[in-house]
Every structure is written in structure tokens, then in C-alpha cells.
Motif scaffolding. Structure first.
Motif, short mmCIF file in Angstrom:
data_model
loop_
_atom_site.label_atom_id
_atom_site.label_comp_id
_atom_site.label_asym_id
_atom_site.label_seq_id
_atom_site.Cartn_x
_atom_site.Cartn_y
_atom_site.Cartn_z
N UNK A 177 1.19 -1.29 -0.12
CA UNK A 177 0.48 0.03 -0.24
C UNK A 177 0.81 1.20 -0.02
N UNK A 178 1.90 0.56 0.64
CA UNK A 178 2.99 2.22 0.79
C UNK A 178 3.53 2.94 -0.65
N UNK A 179 4.07 1.69 -1.72
CA UNK A 179 4.82 1.23 -2.00
C UNK A 179 3.59 1.98 -3.57
N UNK A 180 2.94 2.00 -3.69
CA UNK A 180 1.58 2.22 -4.25
C UNK A 180 0.99 3.68 -4.18
N UNK A 181 1.13 4.38 -2.94
CA UNK A 181 0.63 4.76 -2.31
C UNK A 181 1.44 6.43 -2.57
N UNK A 182 2.78 6.28 -2.74
CA UNK A 182 4.31 7.11 -3.24
C UNK A 182 5.05 6.97 -4.89
N UNK A 191 7.36 12.59 3.48
CA UNK A 191 7.68 13.16 4.42
C UNK A 191 8.30 11.85 4.86
N UNK A 192 9.61 11.93 6.19
CA UNK A 192 10.62 11.17 6.72
C UNK A 192 9.88 10.10 6.69
N UNK A 193 8.59 9.96 8.25
CA UNK A 193 8.58 9.82 8.92
C UNK A 193 8.13 8.69 7.68
N UNK A 194 7.33 8.38 6.89
CA UNK A 194 6.56 7.36 5.91
C UNK A 194 7.70 6.17 5.63
#
Length: 335
Positions: free
Chosen positions: A193-198, A205-208
Motif C-alpha cells: 500500500x505504501x509503495x503504490x501510494x508514493x 515526509x521522512x516519517x512515512x
């Protein structure tokens, strides 16, 4: 838009400031009473000449190698200027004094050609500057598009590499019937999910990004036994600092790919420090396996190319083997 505004300001400067100042060098008070028609014709000629130059843009024609058009335009303008020198003198100003008449004609001719040279020189200088500026912007846009395409290619090369490694991990958990399999799939779905969202973001943001690193490490830990220890240490002072996505994962992947073992004690150290000005990353791992021929350094080389595009001259990347352990050291000056 900005170029049009600058062009407008230059036109206003020339028409409302420079030309009136130059005209004031002439005997305007005398000419306005004795040679009014010529004075107004001269002023109109100067402004028309200026806007003809601005319209045709001789430097652009020169860049396009339209030499015949340039010669034709200059011939017409020179001919019109020469005709203007024959502007009739008012009858009341005609005298029998040949010398006085010759002096008046000479002054008029010199004035006309002086304005021609001033307008020509100023117009060509402005148009040449604008044309060079346009050429520089065009090259920068082309280079930016090239860099953008290369970055997309490098990111596309990184993601399949990650997916292949992670699917291997999940496959191993399924085969072993581990009770950690469900947790692993949950983490894997979060990572996807993270890979596709970014995927379309240049900076995040570094936090993500660091949370993504944590999830990846946790996912890898699920397949490891007690022989491999993982030490992940993250220090961050501002969680909203913007960094490129997927810029650190290759080094973490390599540490797990070549530094883990199921029957020999080994340890992986990962240290990440981040503040508003600098990103620092260190990894250290035992070398438990060697890369096969043809696969060595591909991921790191892609990261290096991304860094060259994103932070030219503002990063340091050192990798190598020291006493049987593989080390990476990365620093990026964010500002």
C-alpha cells in the motif's frame, strides 16, 4: 508568463524612458516650431522601427538559418531609413545659403542614422538576450524531463527487486507452516500500500519512509531464526522532513540478502539519523553469501544514479568489505 512580463517591462522602459531621453538631446524646442512634421515623423519612425525588430526577432531567424529573410528585412529597413533622410524641408526654412542648407541636411541625416543605430543595437541586444534565455530554459526543460524519466526507470527497477525478495520470504513461511505467516501477509500488504501510494511522489515526509523501513525489517525478522540478530536504530528530529521515497531500502535489502544465516550466528546493524539538514545511514552485516555473477551492485548502482540526479554533489556513498563484514555509509545534504 514571467518572460512575457519581463518583455513588457523592457518595452515600457524603452518607449517611456530611453527614447524620450534620447529625443531630448535634439533641438526639440526649435524643431517643434520650425520642422514639426519631420519631428513627429522621426518619433513615429523610431517607435515603429523598434517594434518591427521586436516582432521579427532577428536572432531567432538567425538560429533557424533564415539568412535570406534577415537580409530582406534589413534591406527594407535601411531603405526606409535612407528615404527618411530626404524628408522635405519646409519652404520657409529654405535659404540661398548653401552651407547653411548643407549643415541642416547633414544634421538631419546624422540624427536619423543615429536613431537607427540606437534602436537596432538595443533591439538586437534585447532579442539576443531573450533568445539565449529561451535556449537555456529549453535545454533545462529537456534535461529535467530526461532526469524525471530516468528516476522513474530506477524506481521501477527497485520495486520488482523488493517484491521478488519479499515473496521469497512469504513462500518460505508458508512452506514451513509458521504461525507468523498471517502477520507477515498483513505487513506485506501494508508495504505494498505504501509503495503504490508514493509511486508518483518525488518527495515524502521522512516519517512515512522510515516506518516503511521498520515494517520491512519486521517482515524479514519473521523468517529469521535466533542465529541472525537485527539491530535497527533510527534517530529523527523532524518527522516532516521531505526525502525521496525508496532511496534507502536497497541498502537494507542487501544487508538481509547477503548477511543472514539459518545455522551461523550473524548480526545486521542498521543506523539511520535524520535532521532538517542531513540524512545519515550506516549498515553493517556479516557476509554470509556472495552475490552471483551479473547481479552484484545493480541495486546500489541504481541508487547511486538516483542520488546523482536528485542530489548532485551533495551526497557521499561508500560501500565495501572490511574484515569479513560489508559496510555502507551514506550521507545526503538535504539543504
Amino acid at each position: 508568463m514571467r518572460n512575457n512580463r519581463i518583455s513588457l517591462y523592457i518595452d515600457l522602459l524603452f518607449c517611456l524612458v530611453i527614447i524620450p531621453l534620447v529625443i531630448m538631446l535634439l533641438p526639440v524646442d526649435r524643431w517643434i516650431t520650425t520642422n514639426t512634421a519631420f519631428l513627429f515623423t522621426l518619433v513615429a519612425y523610431v517607435y515603429i522601427l523598434y517594434f518591427v525588430y521586436r516582432k521579427v526577432c532577428l536572432p531567432k531567424l538567425f538560429m533557424r538559418k533564415k539568412y535570406f529573410s534577415i537580409a530582406f528585412i534589413l534591406t527594407i529597413l535601411i531603405a526606409v531609413t535612407e528615404l527618411l533622410t530626404y524628408f522635405p524641408i519646409p519652404a520657409e526654412r529654405i535659404t540661398d545659403d548653401v552651407r547653411q542648407m548643407a549643415a541642416r541636411m547633414s544634421l538631419r541625416t546624422q540624427t536619423i542614422w543615429f536613431f537607427f543605430l540606437v534602436v537596432t543595437g538595443f533591439s538586437l541586444a534585447i532579442e539576443l538576450t531573450f533568445e539565449l534565455f529561451r535556449q537555456i530554459l529549453s535545454r533545462q526543460e529537456i534535461e529535467a524531463e530526461k532526469n524525471k524519466a530516468e528516476l522513474a526507470l530506477y524506481k521501477a527497477q527497485i520495486n520488482p527487486h523488493f517484491l521478488f525478495n519479499t515473496l521469497n520470504t512469504l513462500y518460505a513461511l508458508v512452506l514451513s507452516g509458521s504461525d507468523k505467516t498471517e502477520s507477515a501477509f498483513v505487513k506485506f500488504s501494508d508495504i505494498l500500500r505504501y509503495m503504490y501510494s508514493q509511486s508518483g511522489s518525488e518527495l515524502i515526509p521522512a516519517e512515512r519512509e522510515l516506518e516503511y523501513i521498520r515494517q520491512y525489517v519486521d517482515l524479514q525478522k519473521l523468517r529469521l531464526n535466533s542465529h541472525t540478530k537485527v539491530d535497527l536504530n533510527i534517530e529523527i528530529t523532524n518527522r516532516q522532513v521531505l526525502i525521496p521515497p525508496m532511496i534507502l531500502i536497497t541498502f537494507v535489502e542487501n544487508a538481509f540478502k547477503y548477511g543472514t544465516s539459518s545455522d551461523t550466528d550473524c548480526i545486521i546493524h542498521i543506523f539511520i539519523s535524520l535532521n532538517e539538514e542531513r540524512l545519515l545511514m550506516k549498515t553493517e552485516n556479516d557476509i554470509m553469501r556472495r552475490c552471483e555473477e551479473g547481479e552484484c551492485g545493480i541495486g546500489i548502482e541504481n541508487c547511486r544514479k538516483r542520488l546523482d540526479l536528485l542530489y548532485p554533489g551533495r551526497y557521499t556513498l561508500q560501500t565495501g568489505e572490511v574484515n569479513g563484514r560489508y559496510n555502507t555509509f551514506l550521507t545526503i545534504q538535504l539543504r
